[in-house]
Design an enzyme around this catalytic site. Sequence first.
Site, mmCIF file in Angstrom:
data_model
loop_
_atom_site.group_PDB
_atom_site.id
_atom_site.type_symbol
_atom_site.label_atom_id
_atom_site.label_comp_id
_atom_site.label_asym_id
_atom_site.label_seq_id
_atom_site.Cartn_x
_atom_site.Cartn_y
_atom_site.Cartn_z
ATOM 1 C CG ASN A 48 -24.521 164.546 -38.592
ATOM 2 O OD1 ASN A 48 -25.143 164.172 -39.581
ATOM 3 N ND2 ASN A 48 -23.230 164.305 -38.424
ATOM 4 C CG HIS A 134 -19.543 155.185 -37.033
ATOM 5 N ND1 HIS A 134 -18.476 155.466 -36.215
ATOM 6 C CD2 HIS A 134 -19.703 156.260 -37.836
ATOM 7 C CE1 HIS A 134 -18.019 156.675 -36.511
ATOM 8 N NE2 HIS A 134 -18.752 157.177 -37.484
ATOM 9 C CD GLU A 172 -24.409 153.133 -37.494
ATOM 10 O OE1 GLU A 172 -25.169 153.994 -37.960
ATOM 11 O OE2 GLU A 172 -23.248 152.963 -37.902
ATOM 12 C CB SER A 176 -24.382 157.639 -39.996
ATOM 13 O OG SER A 176 -23.444 156.674 -40.398
ATOM 14 C CG ASP A 200 -23.619 154.133 -32.412
ATOM 15 O OD1 ASP A 200 -24.225 155.155 -32.041
ATOM 16 O OD2 ASP A 200 -22.568 154.163 -33.082
ATOM 17 C CG HIS A 203 -26.923 159.409 -37.052
ATOM 18 N ND1 HIS A 203 -26.555 160.608 -37.601
ATOM 19 C CD2 HIS A 203 -25.803 158.649 -37.006
ATOM 20 C CE1 HIS A 203 -25.265 160.578 -37.896
ATOM 21 N NE2 HIS A 203 -24.783 159.393 -37.541
ATOM 22 C CE LYS A 232 -23.430 161.458 -35.229
ATOM 23 N NZ LYS A 232 -22.161 162.047 -35.367
HETATM 24 C C1 LIG Z 1 -23.338 155.875 -35.831
HETATM 25 C C2 LIG Z 1 -22.218 156.704 -35.282
HETATM 26 N N1 LIG Z 1 -21.618 156.294 -34.156
HETATM 27 C C3 LIG Z 1 -20.600 156.991 -33.619
HETATM 28 C C4 LIG Z 1 -20.151 158.146 -34.201
HETATM 29 C C5 LIG Z 1 -19.005 158.889 -33.589
HETATM 30 O O1 LIG Z 1 -19.502 159.898 -32.785
HETATM 31 P P1 LIG Z 1 -18.601 161.182 -32.472
HETATM 32 O O2 LIG Z 1 -18.718 162.069 -33.670
HETATM 33 O O3 LIG Z 1 -19.207 161.738 -31.243
HETATM 34 O O4 LIG Z 1 -17.217 160.688 -32.263
HETATM 35 C C6 LIG Z 1 -20.752 158.625 -35.358
HETATM 36 C C7 LIG Z 1 -20.255 159.869 -35.979
HETATM 37 O O5 LIG Z 1 -20.544 160.279 -37.027
HETATM 38 C C8 LIG Z 1 -21.819 157.878 -35.925
HETATM 39 O O6 LIG Z 1 -22.413 158.270 -37.047
#
Ligand SMILES: Cc1ncc(COP(=O)(O)O)c(C=O)c1O
Length: 381
Positions: A48, A134, A172, A176, A200, A203, A232
């Site tokens: 990522n 997520h 999101e 992801s 969120d 990405h 990322k």
């Molecule tokens: C959409 C999303 N939110 C939160 C996270 C979690 O983030 P972190 O890897 O910093 O714990 C991810 C991780 O892959 C993600 O894809």
Amino acid sequence: MPVFSDRIRHALASREQSGLTRRLMPLSGGNRLELDCNGDKFVNFSSNDYLGLACAPELSKAWQEGIALYGNGSGASPLVTGFSSAHQNLEAALCEWLGFERAILFSSGFSANQALLFGLLEKGDLLIQDKLNHASLMEAGMLSPATMTRFKHNDVESLKKRLTSDALVVTEGVFSMDGDCAPLKQIRDVTNGKAWLAVDDAHGVGVLGADGRGSCSEFGIKPELLVVTFGKAFGLSGAAVLCSHEVGDYLTQFSRHHVYSTAMPPAQAYALTYALDMIQTEQWRRDKLLELQHYYAECFSSFTGYVETRTPIKPLVLGDAECSMAVAAELNRSGAWLTAIRPPTVPKGSARLRITLTANHDKSQVEWLAKHLYKALEKVG
Ligand SMILES: Cc1ncc(COP(=O)(O)O)c(C=O)c1O
């Protein structure tokens, strides 16, 4: 009799039987693009690290400078002695960049999402989430005292049907596993004045929008709450919740993930401020990524399972988990590092290769991947 051993053995055996066991692969040093696993070399198409910052020498230097200035660890939680001028500067830079009054830092996106939902929701509240959000958001929603309902992925009509006043809607910005964008403009329109919206943008930040401000900038909206993560496009790790003064004060007082957890190392906050500056000023990284994305479309659009996305996340949906594993293994043998994403991470029947591009790739690597993927698909049938 303790039940744990039996339970654990049973869970591991059933995962093995269904062919869904995941394995850790230790990689040697080097950069994030050319991987070395036990002496074998691979081109990485599954990170990522979209802007190629994870191994950028300038950023390593900034982190080293941060260590020289602030030492190694933060030594305590933020409200004790773990909060430094490096954290404060990072928060201020994030607020200015993203247009919010407050930014509260967390050690990971997972904990930021959990902190947000556990901090805000009470019994009797309604939490409305996109079905493909997520795991960190889903888990927090299920464990929170609120009632949780999920709307069909990116379906504003489905969201509208569930919407009541005082709900918290969570989506999101960029999904992801699919690389598609939420219809943020329409979601903002239906939630405006009715419900709070949390995005969120793990990405999207750094990649989309003016100067990499992310999905909300791309679609011209402002949510009440925005989560950005640093593992990322920022090339490091950690996360922040962007919000109003009042919510910031509230999370500072009541978010257990903030109050009772060691603050991120100040040197990391220092390096993150540097990464933010690189994201803002090095537009060439986004331009290069876009050029690679266009080239990817040229090379891959005729493949079965190809999905068009405006992000560097390029799913190739093969459907069957075993077939996806076999294709990924075949590509591995050719020297490409690609992970097959299988249930339960994605819905049953939608196993896929999750191909990601970064600003460090070049066109010849994309072309090379297309050639070898074609061969692998022919072989696996
Ligand atoms: C959409 C999303 N939110 C939160 C996270 C979690 O983030 P972190 O890897 O910093 O714990 C991810 C991780 O892959 C993600 O894809």
